[in-house]
Design a protein around this motif. Structure first.
Motif, PDB file in Angstrom:
ATOM      1  N   PHE A 109       0.952  -1.050   0.045  1.00 36.62           N
ATOM      2  CA  PHE A 109      -0.113  -0.053   0.083  1.00 36.62           C
ATOM      3  C   PHE A 109       1.020   1.152   0.022  1.00 36.62           C
ATOM      4  CE2 PHE A 109      -4.449   1.319   2.065  1.00 36.62           C
ATOM      5  CZ  PHE A 109      -4.707   2.033   1.112  1.00 36.62           C
ATOM      6  N   TYR A 110       1.311   1.535  -1.224  1.00 28.80           N
ATOM      7  CA  TYR A 110       2.421   2.532  -1.359  1.00 28.80           C
ATOM      8  C   TYR A 110       2.189   3.886  -0.734  1.00 28.80           C
ATOM      9  CZ  TYR A 110       5.884  -0.662  -3.445  1.00 28.80           C
ATOM     10  OH  TYR A 110       6.687  -1.474  -3.446  1.00 28.80           O
ATOM     11  N   GLU A 111       0.889   4.036  -0.556  1.00 25.05           N
ATOM     12  CA  GLU A 111       0.258   5.515  -0.043  1.00 25.05           C
ATOM     13  C   GLU A 111       0.820   5.428   1.284  1.00 25.05           C
ATOM     14  OE1 GLU A 111      -1.441   3.482  -1.909  1.00 25.05           O
ATOM     15  OE2 GLU A 111      -2.693   4.601  -3.386  1.00 25.05           O
ATOM     16  N   PHE A 112       1.166   4.308   2.029  1.00 23.04           N
ATOM     17  CA  PHE A 112       1.817   4.484   3.158  1.00 23.04           C
ATOM     18  C   PHE A 112       3.030   4.174   3.420  1.00 23.04           C
ATOM     19  CE2 PHE A 112      -2.827   4.115   3.520  1.00 23.04           C
ATOM     20  CZ  PHE A 112      -3.016   5.433   4.311  1.00 23.04           C
ATOM     21  N   GLU A 146      -9.620   5.165  -9.084  1.00 23.21           N
ATOM     22  CA  GLU A 146      -8.644   5.797  -8.619  1.00 23.21           C
ATOM     23  C   GLU A 146      -8.786   5.654  -7.004  1.00 23.21           C
ATOM     24  OE1 GLU A 146      -9.078   9.890 -10.368  1.00 23.21           O
ATOM     25  OE2 GLU A 146      -8.525  10.541  -8.674  1.00 23.21           O
ATOM     26  N   THR A 147      -7.772   5.727  -6.366  1.00 19.23           N
ATOM     27  CA  THR A 147      -7.512   5.622  -5.121  1.00 19.23           C
ATOM     28  C   THR A 147      -7.606   7.009  -4.515  1.00 19.23           C
ATOM     29  OG1 THR A 147      -6.300   3.610  -5.045  1.00 19.23           O
ATOM     30  CG2 THR A 147      -5.917   5.062  -2.998  1.00 19.23           C
ATOM     31  N   PHE A 148      -7.925   7.330  -3.071  1.00 14.32           N
ATOM     32  CA  PHE A 148      -7.754   8.631  -2.713  1.00 14.32           C
ATOM     33  C   PHE A 148      -6.304   9.234  -2.683  1.00 14.32           C
ATOM     34  CE2 PHE A 148      -4.866   8.200   0.799  1.00 14.32           C
ATOM     35  CZ  PHE A 148      -4.838   6.893   1.006  1.00 14.32           C
ATOM     36  N   LYS A 202      -3.055  -5.183  -9.870  1.00 13.77           N
ATOM     37  CA  LYS A 202      -4.361  -4.656 -10.665  1.00 13.77           C
ATOM     38  C   LYS A 202      -5.592  -4.502  -9.557  1.00 13.77           C
ATOM     39  CE  LYS A 202      -4.945  -4.112 -14.288  1.00 13.77           C
ATOM     40  NZ  LYS A 202      -4.722  -3.216 -15.438  1.00 13.77           N
ATOM     41  N   SER A 203      -5.397  -4.981  -8.383  1.00 12.26           N
ATOM     42  CA  SER A 203      -6.350  -5.048  -7.422  1.00 12.26           C
ATOM     43  C   SER A 203      -6.236  -3.526  -6.293  1.00 12.26           C
ATOM     44  CB  SER A 203      -6.275  -6.003  -6.580  1.00 12.26           C
ATOM     45  OG  SER A 203      -6.783  -7.038  -7.380  1.00 12.26           O
ATOM     46  N   ILE A 204      -6.687  -2.636  -7.100  1.00 17.13           N
ATOM     47  CA  ILE A 204      -6.560  -1.138  -6.487  1.00 17.13           C
ATOM     48  C   ILE A 204      -7.295  -1.132  -5.059  1.00 17.13           C
ATOM     49  CG2 ILE A 204      -8.269  -0.094  -8.187  1.00 17.13           C
ATOM     50  CD1 ILE A 204      -7.055   2.207  -8.004  1.00 17.13           C
ATOM     51  N   LYS A 205      -6.664  -0.458  -4.252  1.00 17.68           N
ATOM     52  CA  LYS A 205      -7.099  -0.154  -2.803  1.00 17.68           C
ATOM     53  C   LYS A 205      -8.014   1.025  -2.683  1.00 17.68           C
ATOM     54  CE  LYS A 205      -3.913  -3.279  -0.536  1.00 17.68           C
ATOM     55  NZ  LYS A 205      -2.694  -3.366   0.487  1.00 17.68           N
ATOM     56  N   SER A 206      -8.824   1.061  -1.606  1.00 15.71           N
ATOM     57  CA  SER A 206      -9.234   2.392  -1.097  1.00 15.71           C
ATOM     58  C   SER A 206      -9.771   3.306  -2.187  1.00 15.71           C
ATOM     59  CB  SER A 206      -8.279   3.291  -0.330  1.00 15.71           C
ATOM     60  OG  SER A 206      -8.111   2.385   0.796  1.00 15.71           O
ATOM     61  N   VAL A 234     -13.181  -0.072   0.602  1.00 15.29           N
ATOM     62  CA  VAL A 234     -13.643  -0.851  -0.493  1.00 15.29           C
ATOM     63  C   VAL A 234     -12.356  -0.737  -1.541  1.00 15.29           C
ATOM     64  CG1 VAL A 234     -14.692   1.490  -1.595  1.00 15.29           C
ATOM     65  CG2 VAL A 234     -15.203  -1.074  -2.415  1.00 15.29           C
ATOM     66  N   ARG A 235     -12.081  -2.001  -2.142  1.00 12.49           N
ATOM     67  CA  ARG A 235     -10.965  -2.287  -3.457  1.00 12.49           C
ATOM     68  C   ARG A 235     -11.502  -3.263  -4.108  1.00 12.49           C
ATOM     69  NH1 ARG A 235      -6.444  -5.831  -0.827  1.00 12.49           N
ATOM     70  NH2 ARG A 235      -5.932  -6.144  -2.759  1.00 12.49           N
ATOM     71  N   LEU A 236     -10.685  -3.332  -5.140  1.00 10.91           N
ATOM     72  CA  LEU A 236     -10.809  -4.430  -6.462  1.00 10.91           C
ATOM     73  C   LEU A 236     -10.090  -5.693  -6.097  1.00 10.91           C
ATOM     74  CD1 LEU A 236     -12.404  -4.070  -9.036  1.00 10.91           C
ATOM     75  CD2 LEU A 236     -10.275  -3.544 -10.166  1.00 10.91           C
TER      76      LEU A 236
HETATM   77  N1  MTE Z   1      -3.549  -0.130  -4.217  1.00 11.70           N
HETATM   78  C1  MTE Z   1      -3.202   0.918  -3.891  1.00 11.70           C
HETATM   79  N2  MTE Z   1      -3.982   2.050  -3.776  1.00 11.70           N
HETATM   80  N3  MTE Z   1      -1.819   1.197  -3.472  1.00 11.70           N
HETATM   81  C2  MTE Z   1      -0.796   0.150  -3.444  1.00 11.70           C
HETATM   82  O1  MTE Z   1       0.200   0.432  -3.282  1.00 11.70           O
HETATM   83  N4  MTE Z   1      -0.532  -2.239  -4.039  1.00 11.70           N
HETATM   84  C3  MTE Z   1      -1.142  -3.364  -4.933  1.00 11.70           C
HETATM   85  C4  MTE Z   1      -2.573  -3.610  -4.482  1.00 11.70           C
HETATM   86  N5  MTE Z   1      -3.280  -2.474  -4.629  1.00 11.70           N
HETATM   87  C5  MTE Z   1      -1.494  -1.079  -3.870  1.00 11.70           C
HETATM   88  C6  MTE Z   1      -2.664  -1.143  -4.144  1.00 11.70           C
HETATM   89  C7  MTE Z   1      -0.007  -4.386  -4.731  1.00 11.70           C
HETATM   90  S1  MTE Z   1       1.231  -4.478  -5.453  1.00 11.70           S
HETATM   91  C8  MTE Z   1      -0.714  -5.762  -4.327  1.00 11.70           C
HETATM   92  S2  MTE Z   1       0.128  -7.062  -4.151  1.00 11.70           S
HETATM   93  C9  MTE Z   1      -2.046  -5.556  -3.572  1.00 11.70           C
HETATM   94  O2  MTE Z   1      -2.646  -4.436  -3.590  1.00 11.70           O
HETATM   95  C10 MTE Z   1      -1.787  -6.077  -2.037  1.00 11.70           C
HETATM   96  O3  MTE Z   1      -2.804  -6.193  -1.361  1.00 11.70           O
HETATM   97  P1  MTE Z   1      -2.763  -6.614   0.117  1.00 11.70           P
HETATM   98  O4  MTE Z   1      -1.849  -5.803   0.976  1.00 11.70           O
HETATM   99  O5  MTE Z   1      -4.153  -6.560   0.830  1.00 11.70           O
HETATM  100  O6  MTE Z   1      -2.382  -8.226   0.252  1.00 11.70           O
END
Ligand code: MTE
Length: 324
Positions: free
Chosen positions: A89-92, A178-180, A242-246, A231-233
């Protein structure tokens, strides 16, 4: 590409911190010192921080959701004690121990904007959206491009349902997520050399595939912040990035989105990023994967084991870089 811009993935897997070292708490504490551990945990230590649940989460009553028996695995579920302290979660921060720093994220109120080529553009509160589509639980494999893997029970709903809710217009071919963006709380976003906010994209056909999932929970409760709350993908046949977070925005478009990592390293990360053991990363093999929380390395599977469900999506696209 300047080396300072590279994600941690740039180091070969063999040089990454081994699990046993990581989970040796004494070395861990020594290694990261004050990186917000004590801050987030209120001084109560590593594990209590990792499991901290937002006591006021207004969606708690939606959990546990019904488990969908069509999506189970033979592989053992990776324990929460492992996955909640090993995150990207590179944002952090550009390392795996971000769970402490991630607690700074404010996840209420949380609104999501749906716009672009849709009939029903809107900005909707997450707490309303999450009650519009019934939740279910699915166990999926997750494969990071760094060659580590886990198997976890996500709670959420099919992405296809969200697309239908948006009312896609015929001209839409892609979805851009898009993430926050808030460098006040997300220290990683002060690293100005990254192209914030985090962006990801999929085709509408991929989004409509039965496996494409919007996760609001994990381990039968709302997502902890380090997993990308609220919520994330989850795209289980693709590399984890590809599984974008927040997520704060979902845009339907006829333009192929350029993702965060594609901007950072266009020679190494592309749009499709489907898992394939035979196509190495520019600097390491993808033939095997390390199962988090174990000493096991197992063979990587084509489309992360989901070829039957998704291979047809890529017929006729063989000339493209489908696997990075
Ligand atoms: N989404 C955001 N916004 N920022 C991120 O840095 N890292 C990605 C993905 N989604 C990332 C992200 C990567 S590289 C991976 S492997 C997964 O989130 C990790 O999910 P997890 O930490 O829940 O295992």
């Amino acid at each position: 590409m300047n080396i300072i811009h590279r994600p941690e993935w740039s180091i070969p897997e063999r040089e990454a911190t081994p699990e046993d070292v990581f989970f040796n708490r004494r070395r861990f504490m020594k290694g990261v010192g004050a990186v917000g551990l004590g801050l987030a945990a209120g001084g109560t230590g590593l594990m209590s921080s990792a499991f901290a649940q937002d006591g006021k989460d207004p969606t708690l009553n939606l959990y546990p959701a019904r488990r969908n028996a069509e999506f189970t695995l033979k592989r053992k579920i990776t324990p929460e004690s492992v996955t909640s302290v090993y995150n990207n979660f590179y944002e952090f921060g550009s390392h795996k121990r971000i769970f402490g720093a991630a607690q700074a994220l404010k996840i209420r109120p949380w609104a999501i904007t749906i716009d672009g080529m849709v009939d029903n553009p809107q900005t909707i509160e997450f707490d309303d959206l999450v009650r519009k589509i019934p939740l279910q639980e699915r166990v999926y494999r997750h494969r990071c491009v760094e060659a580590w893997a886990m198997a976890v029970p996500w709670t959420g709903f099919p992405l296809a349902e969200l697309v239908k809710y948006a009312g896609p217009q015929n001209s839409a071919r892609y979805i851009r997520f898009e993430t926050f963006k808030d460098a006040e709380v997300a220290s990683g976003q002060r690293q100005f050399w990254y192209p914030w906010p985090y962006i990801e994209g999929v085709t509408i056909d991929e989004a409509m595939n039965e496996l494409a999932f919007v996760a609001t929970g994990i381990y039968s409760k709302p997502l902890l912040k380090q997993y990308g709350a609220p919520v994330r993908l989850v795209m289980p046949w693709k590399y984890g990035f590809k599984s974008i977070k927040s997520i704060v925005k979902m845009t339907l478009t006829d333009q192929r989105p350029v993702s965060f990592w594609e901007k950072v390293g266009p020679g190494e990360y592309g749009f499709w990023a489907n898992v394939n053991p035979k196509v190495p990363h520019a600097r390491w093999s993808q033939a095997t994967e390390r199962l988090l929380g174990t000493d096991e390395r197992v063979p990587t599977q084509l489309f992360n084991g989901y070829a039957e469900q998704v291979a047809h999506l890529y017929k006729g696209l063989e000339g493209q870089n489908l696997y990075r």
